[in-house]
Write a protein that holds these residues in place. Sequence first.
Motif, PDB file in Angstrom:
ATOM      1  N   THR A   1       0.837  -1.206   0.000  1.00 52.99           N
ATOM      2  CA  THR A   1       0.000   0.000   0.000  1.00 52.99           C
ATOM      3  C   THR A   1       0.867   1.250   0.000  1.00 52.99           C
ATOM      4  N   SER A   2       1.868   1.280   0.860  1.00 58.11           N
ATOM      5  CA  SER A   2       2.750   2.437   0.950  1.00 58.11           C
ATOM      6  C   SER A   2       3.546   2.631  -0.333  1.00 58.11           C
ATOM      7  N   SER A   3       4.167   1.565  -0.837  1.00 56.84           N
ATOM      8  CA  SER A   3       5.028   1.713  -2.008  1.00 56.84           C
ATOM      9  C   SER A   3       4.236   2.007  -3.277  1.00 56.84           C
ATOM     10  N   ALA A   4       3.039   1.444  -3.412  1.00 57.81           N
ATOM     11  CA  ALA A   4       2.202   1.777  -4.571  1.00 57.81           C
ATOM     12  C   ALA A   4       1.769   3.238  -4.524  1.00 57.81           C
ATOM     13  N   THR A   5       1.489   3.741  -3.326  1.00 60.21           N
ATOM     14  CA  THR A   5       1.089   5.143  -3.172  1.00 60.21           C
ATOM     15  C   THR A   5       2.227   6.075  -3.570  1.00 60.21           C
ATOM     16  N   SER A   6       3.431   5.791  -3.112  1.00 62.14           N
ATOM     17  CA  SER A   6       4.551   6.665  -3.473  1.00 62.14           C
ATOM     18  C   SER A   6       4.820   6.601  -4.972  1.00 62.14           C
TER      19      SER A   6
ATOM     20  N   GLU B   1      -2.924  12.673 -12.522  1.00 69.04           N
ATOM     21  CA  GLU B   1      -2.568  14.083 -12.390  1.00 69.04           C
ATOM     22  C   GLU B   1      -2.622  14.523 -10.933  1.00 69.04           C
ATOM     23  N   VAL B   2      -1.744  15.464 -10.593  1.00 64.14           N
ATOM     24  CA  VAL B   2      -1.789  16.149  -9.300  1.00 64.14           C
ATOM     25  C   VAL B   2      -1.705  17.646  -9.574  1.00 64.14           C
ATOM     26  N   ALA B   3      -2.145  18.433  -8.612  1.00 60.63           N
ATOM     27  CA  ALA B   3      -2.080  19.885  -8.760  1.00 60.63           C
ATOM     28  C   ALA B   3      -0.628  20.333  -8.883  1.00 60.63           C
ATOM     29  N   GLN B   4      -0.411  21.399  -9.654  1.00 57.17           N
ATOM     30  CA  GLN B   4       0.950  21.900  -9.844  1.00 57.17           C
ATOM     31  C   GLN B   4       1.569  22.293  -8.495  1.00 57.17           C
ATOM     32  N   GLY B   5       2.769  21.808  -8.253  1.00 56.13           N
ATOM     33  CA  GLY B   5       3.466  22.122  -7.010  1.00 56.13           C
ATOM     34  C   GLY B   5       3.034  21.300  -5.818  1.00 56.13           C
ATOM     35  N   TYR B   6       2.098  20.372  -6.038  1.00 59.55           N
ATOM     36  CA  TYR B   6       1.581  19.569  -4.922  1.00 59.55           C
ATOM     37  C   TYR B   6       2.649  18.602  -4.420  1.00 59.55           C
ATOM     38  N   ALA B   7       2.869  18.590  -3.132  1.00 56.13           N
ATOM     39  CA  ALA B   7       3.815  17.669  -2.501  1.00 56.13           C
ATOM     40  C   ALA B   7       3.236  17.274  -1.152  1.00 56.13           C
ATOM     41  N   PRO B   8       2.721  16.068  -1.014  1.00 57.04           N
ATOM     42  CA  PRO B   8       2.069  15.670   0.244  1.00 57.04           C
ATOM     43  C   PRO B   8       3.059  15.569   1.388  1.00 57.04           C
ATOM     44  N   ASP B   9       2.556  15.826   2.587  1.00 58.82           N
ATOM     45  CA  ASP B   9       3.329  15.605   3.805  1.00 58.82           C
ATOM     46  C   ASP B   9       3.138  14.152   4.203  1.00 58.82           C
ATOM     47  N   TRP B  10       4.255  13.444   4.478  1.00 55.00           N
ATOM     48  CA  TRP B  10       4.186  12.018   4.745  1.00 55.00           C
ATOM     49  C   TRP B  10       4.358  11.725   6.224  1.00 55.00           C
ATOM     50  N   GLN B  11       3.494  10.867   6.743  1.00 53.32           N
ATOM     51  CA  GLN B  11       3.721  10.270   8.061  1.00 53.32           C
ATOM     52  C   GLN B  11       4.792   9.217   7.875  1.00 53.32           C
ATOM     53  N   ALA B  12       5.911   9.379   8.574  1.00 48.97           N
ATOM     54  CA  ALA B  12       7.077   8.544   8.282  1.00 48.97           C
ATOM     55  C   ALA B  12       7.035   7.172   8.923  1.00 48.97           C
ATOM     56  N   TRP B  13       6.442   7.055  10.102  1.00 48.15           N
ATOM     57  CA  TRP B  13       6.444   5.794  10.857  1.00 48.15           C
ATOM     58  C   TRP B  13       5.023   5.362  11.163  1.00 48.15           C
ATOM     59  N   PRO B  14       4.730   4.082  11.356  1.00 52.38           N
ATOM     60  CA  PRO B  14       5.634   2.947  11.218  1.00 52.38           C
ATOM     61  C   PRO B  14       5.901   2.571   9.764  1.00 52.38           C
ATOM     62  N   ILE B  15       4.930   2.837   8.903  1.00 50.65           N
ATOM     63  CA  ILE B  15       5.076   2.620   7.465  1.00 50.65           C
ATOM     64  C   ILE B  15       4.586   3.899   6.792  1.00 50.65           C
ATOM     65  N   PRO B  16       5.359   4.486   5.870  1.00 49.31           N
ATOM     66  CA  PRO B  16       5.020   5.803   5.321  1.00 49.31           C
ATOM     67  C   PRO B  16       3.656   5.850   4.646  1.00 49.31           C
ATOM     68  N   GLN B  17       2.957   6.953   4.877  1.00 53.93           N
ATOM     69  CA  GLN B  17       1.709   7.211   4.194  1.00 53.93           C
ATOM     70  C   GLN B  17       1.474   8.712   4.141  1.00 53.93           C
ATOM     71  N   PRO B  18       0.832   9.216   3.085  1.00 51.34           N
ATOM     72  CA  PRO B  18       0.559  10.658   2.974  1.00 51.34           C
ATOM     73  C   PRO B  18      -0.530  11.056   3.960  1.00 51.34           C
ATOM     74  N   LYS B  19      -0.286  12.125   4.700  1.00 46.31           N
ATOM     75  CA  LYS B  19      -1.232  12.536   5.733  1.00 46.31           C
ATOM     76  C   LYS B  19      -2.571  12.980   5.160  1.00 46.31           C
ATOM     77  N   ASP B  20      -2.577  13.469   3.923  1.00 47.91           N
ATOM     78  CA  ASP B  20      -3.829  13.914   3.312  1.00 47.91           C
ATOM     79  C   ASP B  20      -4.462  12.843   2.424  1.00 47.91           C
ATOM     80  N   GLY B  21      -3.891  11.641   2.438  1.00 49.72           N
ATOM     81  CA  GLY B  21      -4.451  10.556   1.631  1.00 49.72           C
ATOM     82  C   GLY B  21      -3.976  10.520   0.191  1.00 49.72           C
ATOM     83  N   LEU B  22      -3.193  11.471  -0.252  1.00 45.60           N
ATOM     84  CA  LEU B  22      -2.686  11.663  -1.603  1.00 45.60           C
ATOM     85  C   LEU B  22      -3.818  12.051  -2.570  1.00 45.60           C
TER      86      LEU B  22
END
Length: 469
Positions: free
Chosen positions: A280-285, A441-462
């Motif tokens: 889930t994490s790696s497919a999201t990234s 597509e993502v919005a121009q300049g969009y860069a999600p904030d990631w929860q790093a632990w225990p397994i990375p995931q975007p805090k806004d759901g991507l």
Amino acid sequence: MATLAKPQFPENSEAAFDHWSQGVPTLAEIAHIPGDGSWPIIGDTFNQLADPHGFTRARIEKYGKVYKTHAFGGWNVALIGADANELVLFNKDKIFSSEQGWGPVLDQLFPRGLMLMDFDHHRIDRRALSIAFKPGPMRHYSGALNSGIAREVAEWEGPMQFYPAIKKLTLDLAADSFLGIPWGPEADRINTAFVDMVQASVAPIRKPLPFTKMKKGVDGRAYMVEYLTRETERRRAEGGGQDMFSQFATATREDGSLLPVDQVVDHMSFLMMAAHDTITSSATSLIYYLAANPEWQEKVRAEITAVTGGPDANGNPRALDYDDLAKLELTEMAFKEALRMMPPVPSMPRRALKEFEYGGYRIPAGQLVGINIYWTHHSEEYWDNPYTFDPMRFTPDKVKARHKYAWVPFGGGAHMCLGLHFAYMQVKVLLAQVLQRYRIEVAQGYAPDWQAWPIPQPKDGLKVAFVKV
């Protein structure tokens, strides 16, 4: 030299975590190693949880590539860089215990999984379980993945939060390919149990007190043990099947004996967790980096179209044949680069079984140590412009020229991830279905904030949009 006894741990007991303190060196024995604990009692626990990558960078700048920290109830010695990765993961001299490294984090939630085994015990069970990843079963999983992913991806058109969508899909696929059960309420209950177990793995409170994450995690494990025990016995009585769980339930060791039921349960529970959350994490990234780098998205789409033949006359994507997986070379390079940018397991713990020296420091037996995969994946020592997405880093000549342990998202040595080829297959099938249908597509300049632990995931759901091609 200190001697280290190997304790036995009562499952799901509040006392289980306390056992890991047996044989741990005193602070005086590691006083020569630079580092501090920041706060009394809690040490650096909350600092590490709040910003683990920033915390690591600051410690390396202050102390160098060997330093100690106090977190999660004890002292840990960090060993940083590709050489440290090789020392710990290759483990040539059998210095390090994976079981006793992961134990303080996972023993109440995923005890006796393959990652929590060492040496001969690990080798014997790994060989027995490897039957589930032979070509025959993998072909079966491939078919299940193609049909399951196609069914779900067909509904993805438009703006969406990708992470919860892929998390649901990955769990449903695991229920189908791994457990052989239909999608529905039972799969949803299993999903809830695994979410609670994973979140509890890094809970600051390590005892299952009422209303804590650890209590929810321990309750989730109790549910999974009951379910998987019942299912193991049923599948053995019925002769098994093609799903992964049935393969595990009927797997035999070198002497022809079946694995004990409780060990099948623990292995399956751990594998479900590892596959579900890490994929889930790696497919999201990967989806994010392809959306943010449309030129690479087009290269991967063109390769997939060339291999599959593109959508059929009705506009439906063609399935990716199992025999064609190896042909998706650019797709695999893009996935490897996403794993470099956002490794699903950012760090790995071990425990020293005997005294050793590294980086000019003597580290005593019994000491908890850890390597930092995220830092190595972003170090300019090994990567040019390390924060830039560039799959061309994984051409054969560049891989050959680089330190073998500079890229270790699946670990290494005897504990290399048993399911890594399944992960590659699932992600390739996912991209084949997505990119034959949509432009991401993502919005121009969009860069999600990631929860790093225990397994990375975007805090806004991507936040992405899937636009029909």
